[in-house]
Design a protein around this motif. Structure first.
Motif, PDB file in Angstrom:
ATOM      1  N   SER A 193      61.518  57.105  79.676  1.00 13.57           N
ATOM      2  CA  SER A 193      61.283  55.666  79.804  1.00 13.57           C
ATOM      3  C   SER A 193      60.032  55.390  80.635  1.00 13.57           C
ATOM      4  N   ARG A 194      59.736  56.245  81.617  1.00 15.86           N
ATOM      5  CA  ARG A 194      58.499  56.073  82.390  1.00 15.86           C
ATOM      6  C   ARG A 194      57.277  56.322  81.509  1.00 15.86           C
ATOM      7  N   VAL A 195      57.381  57.320  80.638  1.00 18.25           N
ATOM      8  CA  VAL A 195      56.267  57.589  79.724  1.00 18.25           C
ATOM      9  C   VAL A 195      56.039  56.393  78.801  1.00 18.25           C
ATOM     10  N   PHE A 196      57.113  55.892  78.197  1.00 19.95           N
ATOM     11  CA  PHE A 196      56.957  54.758  77.286  1.00 19.95           C
ATOM     12  C   PHE A 196      56.472  53.515  78.029  1.00 19.95           C
ATOM     13  N   THR A 197      56.967  53.284  79.229  1.00 25.22           N
ATOM     14  CA  THR A 197      56.515  52.131  80.016  1.00 25.22           C
ATOM     15  C   THR A 197      55.024  52.239  80.311  1.00 25.22           C
ATOM     16  N   LYS A 198      54.569  53.448  80.618  1.00 27.59           N
ATOM     17  CA  LYS A 198      53.140  53.659  80.881  1.00 27.59           C
ATOM     18  C   LYS A 198      52.312  53.342  79.642  1.00 27.59           C
ATOM     19  N   LEU A 199      52.751  53.811  78.480  1.00 28.62           N
ATOM     20  CA  LEU A 199      52.014  53.528  77.247  1.00 28.62           C
ATOM     21  C   LEU A 199      51.986  52.042  76.939  1.00 28.62           C
ATOM     22  N   LEU A 200      53.102  51.368  77.187  1.00 25.86           N
ATOM     23  CA  LEU A 200      53.214  49.957  76.819  1.00 25.86           C
ATOM     24  C   LEU A 200      52.484  49.023  77.779  1.00 25.86           C
ATOM     25  N   GLN A 201      51.906  49.560  78.839  1.00 19.79           N
ATOM     26  CA  GLN A 201      51.119  48.713  79.734  1.00 19.79           C
ATOM     27  C   GLN A 201      49.865  48.191  79.044  1.00 19.79           C
ATOM     28  N   ASN A 202      49.258  49.004  78.184  1.00 20.70           N
ATOM     29  CA  ASN A 202      48.007  48.605  77.528  1.00 20.70           C
ATOM     30  C   ASN A 202      48.039  48.768  76.015  1.00 20.70           C
ATOM     31  N   HIS A 203      49.137  49.283  75.474  1.00 23.40           N
ATOM     32  CA  HIS A 203      49.274  49.501  74.031  1.00 23.40           C
ATOM     33  C   HIS A 203      50.602  48.919  73.546  1.00 23.40           C
ATOM     34  N   THR A 204      50.673  48.752  72.243  1.00 25.40           N
ATOM     35  CA  THR A 204      51.896  48.241  71.615  1.00 25.40           C
ATOM     36  C   THR A 204      52.265  49.156  70.459  1.00 25.40           C
ATOM     37  N   CYS A 205      53.545  49.437  70.326  1.00 25.04           N
ATOM     38  CA  CYS A 205      54.007  50.236  69.190  1.00 25.04           C
ATOM     39  C   CYS A 205      53.843  49.431  67.903  1.00 25.04           C
ATOM     40  N   VAL A 206      53.236  50.055  66.892  1.00 21.91           N
ATOM     41  CA  VAL A 206      53.013  49.364  65.618  1.00 21.91           C
ATOM     42  C   VAL A 206      53.665  50.088  64.448  1.00 21.91           C
ATOM     43  N   HIS A 207      54.219  51.282  64.698  1.00 21.97           N
ATOM     44  CA  HIS A 207      54.909  51.985  63.623  1.00 21.97           C
ATOM     45  C   HIS A 207      55.768  53.100  64.204  1.00 21.97           C
ATOM     46  N   ILE A 208      56.933  53.315  63.568  1.00 21.97           N
ATOM     47  CA  ILE A 208      57.804  54.437  63.906  1.00 21.97           C
ATOM     48  C   ILE A 208      58.253  55.092  62.610  1.00 21.97           C
ATOM     49  N   HIS A 209      58.136  56.405  62.574  1.00 21.72           N
ATOM     50  CA  HIS A 209      58.622  57.162  61.420  1.00 21.72           C
ATOM     51  C   HIS A 209      59.506  58.294  61.911  1.00 21.72           C
ATOM     52  N   PRO A 210      60.811  58.250  61.647  1.00 25.40           N
ATOM     53  CA  PRO A 210      61.693  59.328  62.091  1.00 25.40           C
ATOM     54  C   PRO A 210      61.446  60.599  61.296  1.00 25.40           C
ATOM     55  N   ASN A 211      61.409  61.726  61.995  1.00 19.93           N
ATOM     56  CA  ASN A 211      61.253  63.022  61.342  1.00 19.93           C
ATOM     57  C   ASN A 211      62.622  63.446  60.799  1.00 19.93           C
ATOM     58  N   ASN A 212      62.712  63.648  59.505  1.00 17.68           N
ATOM     59  CA  ASN A 212      64.027  63.936  58.895  1.00 17.68           C
ATOM     60  C   ASN A 212      64.421  65.403  58.993  1.00 17.68           C
ATOM     61  N   GLU A 213      63.616  66.223  59.671  1.00 15.02           N
ATOM     62  CA  GLU A 213      63.966  67.640  59.782  1.00 15.02           C
ATOM     63  C   GLU A 213      65.199  67.842  60.663  1.00 15.02           C
ATOM     64  N   GLY A 214      65.258  67.104  61.782  1.00 14.93           N
ATOM     65  CA  GLY A 214      66.340  67.337  62.731  1.00 14.93           C
ATOM     66  C   GLY A 214      67.476  66.337  62.654  1.00 14.93           C
ATOM     67  N   GLY A 215      67.371  65.342  61.784  1.00 15.61           N
ATOM     68  CA  GLY A 215      68.438  64.365  61.668  1.00 15.61           C
ATOM     69  C   GLY A 215      68.479  63.412  62.851  1.00 15.61           C
ATOM     70  N   ALA A 216      69.636  62.791  63.050  1.00 14.76           N
ATOM     71  CA  ALA A 216      69.802  61.788  64.094  1.00 14.76           C
ATOM     72  C   ALA A 216      71.075  62.062  64.881  1.00 14.76           C
ATOM     73  N   TYR A 217      71.179  61.425  66.030  1.00 14.63           N
ATOM     74  CA  TYR A 217      72.341  61.562  66.900  1.00 14.63           C
ATOM     75  C   TYR A 217      72.912  60.173  67.139  1.00 14.63           C
ATOM     76  N   SER A 218      74.204  60.010  66.952  1.00  8.43           N
ATOM     77  CA  SER A 218      74.856  58.705  67.099  1.00  8.43           C
ATOM     78  C   SER A 218      75.817  58.723  68.277  1.00  8.43           C
ATOM     79  N   ARG A 219      75.757  57.664  69.060  1.00  7.84           N
ATOM     80  CA  ARG A 219      76.699  57.485  70.163  1.00  7.84           C
ATOM     81  C   ARG A 219      76.788  55.995  70.479  1.00  7.84           C
ATOM     82  N   GLU A 220      77.980  55.494  70.656  1.00  4.58           N
ATOM     83  CA  GLU A 220      78.219  54.097  71.022  1.00  4.58           C
ATOM     84  C   GLU A 220      77.482  53.140  70.086  1.00  4.58           C
ATOM     85  N   GLN A 221      77.574  53.417  68.800  1.00  5.46           N
ATOM     86  CA  GLN A 221      76.993  52.585  67.746  1.00  5.46           C
ATOM     87  C   GLN A 221      75.460  52.506  67.821  1.00  5.46           C
TER      88      GLN A 221
END
Length: 269
Positions: A193-221
């Motif tokens: 979260s510190r890394v993402f907070t640092k990036l978001l100080q001057n940049h904005t996320c404009v795209h996310i693409h999940p890598n389907n090699e490792g799948g996903a993890y689900s917890r608490e919906q």
């Protein structure tokens, strides 16, 4: 301390996997995980996204805002250099680094290679992003840069240690973040979260693409991909007011032949 993924009980001498997960170092509150996801929801850009690299693993989506970018820094070299070649063909110098290989997958007059890992310190095997940039560009060089990083977990230490001055030179950042399922583990969440907070100080996320090699993890919906490619655009480069309403993007392609992996609606819109 590593997350304990499975708690075990003994029944008639056999180990039975419990439905509850144990976190030896503390579990992250669900609200904190969801708040981070909300901060990372991609915003629309004034310029469309284009794909650089192959239509498989190694290709990435970036805003069509490449004019004037002086150089691309691309730590992590694999058997595919299509992204880097597309950048070189657009008159960018391309600097690559990886101690585990002897050279890039292909050659180009604009390719420059350093046989070192990128991390949080400078020694015989590692270098920081700041040291790498200083060694690669002249002191008088000016102009925006682009970062494309896929270094199997070392992205966190590398980005947390980069100077704000250099971070602001990156017009576009494309980073594959790994072990995102560990966001439920409080110490890892604090780091990430510190890394993402640092990036978001001057940049904005404009795209996310999940890598389907490792799948996903689900917890608490909440479903979290184990690895995902994030594209960030510097805030002065033209962001729309609204969020991306639908993913995947038409130009997205699966990384592997595994079943497609889709982000749940709370990741966008």
């Amino acid at each position: 301390m590593k997350q304990i993924l499975k708690s075990l009980t003994k029944v008639s001498g056999k180990e039975i996997i419990s439905s509850e997960l144990a976190f030896a170092t503390g579990k992250t509150d669900r609200d904190h995980v969801m708040a981070l996801i909300t901060q990372l929801r991609p915003r629309r850009t004034q310029r469309p996204l284009i794909r650089l690299g192959p239509a498989t693993d190694g290709g990435y989506l970036v805003p069509d805002d490449l004019s004037g970018i002086l150089a691309v820094f691309s730590p992590g070299v694999s058997s595919e250099s299509g992204f880097e070649k597309d950048c070189a063909e657009r008159s960018m110098d391309v600097f690559m680094a990886d101690k585990s290989v002897d050279e890039p997958a292909e050659s180009h007059p604009r390719f420059h290679f350093t046989k070192k890992f990128v991390g949080a310190l400078d020694d015989d095997s590692f270098m920081t992003l700041d040291e790498w940039t200083a060694d690669s560009l002249s002191e008088s060089s000016e102009g925006d840069l682009m970062l494309q990083m896929d270094i199997e977990g070392s992205e966190y230490e590398s980005l947390l240690s980069v100077s704000t001055k250099l971070l602001c030179r990156y017009r576009i950042l494309v980073v594959e973040f790994h072990q995102l399922n560990e966001l439920w583990n409080r110490p890892f969440f604090n780091l990430a979260s510190r890394v993402f907070t640092k990036l978001l100080q001057n940049h904005t996320c404009v795209h996310i693409h999940p890598n389907n090699e490792g799948g996903a993890y689900s917890r608490e919906q909440i479903e979290i991909p184990r690895a995902a490619e994030f594209t960030f655009l510097r805030n002065d480069r033209g962001l729309a007011a609204d969020y991306v309403s639908e993913l995947p993007h038409p130009l997205d392609r699966d990384n592997t032949a595994n079943p497609p992996l889709l982000l749940q609606p709370y990741w966008h819109g």
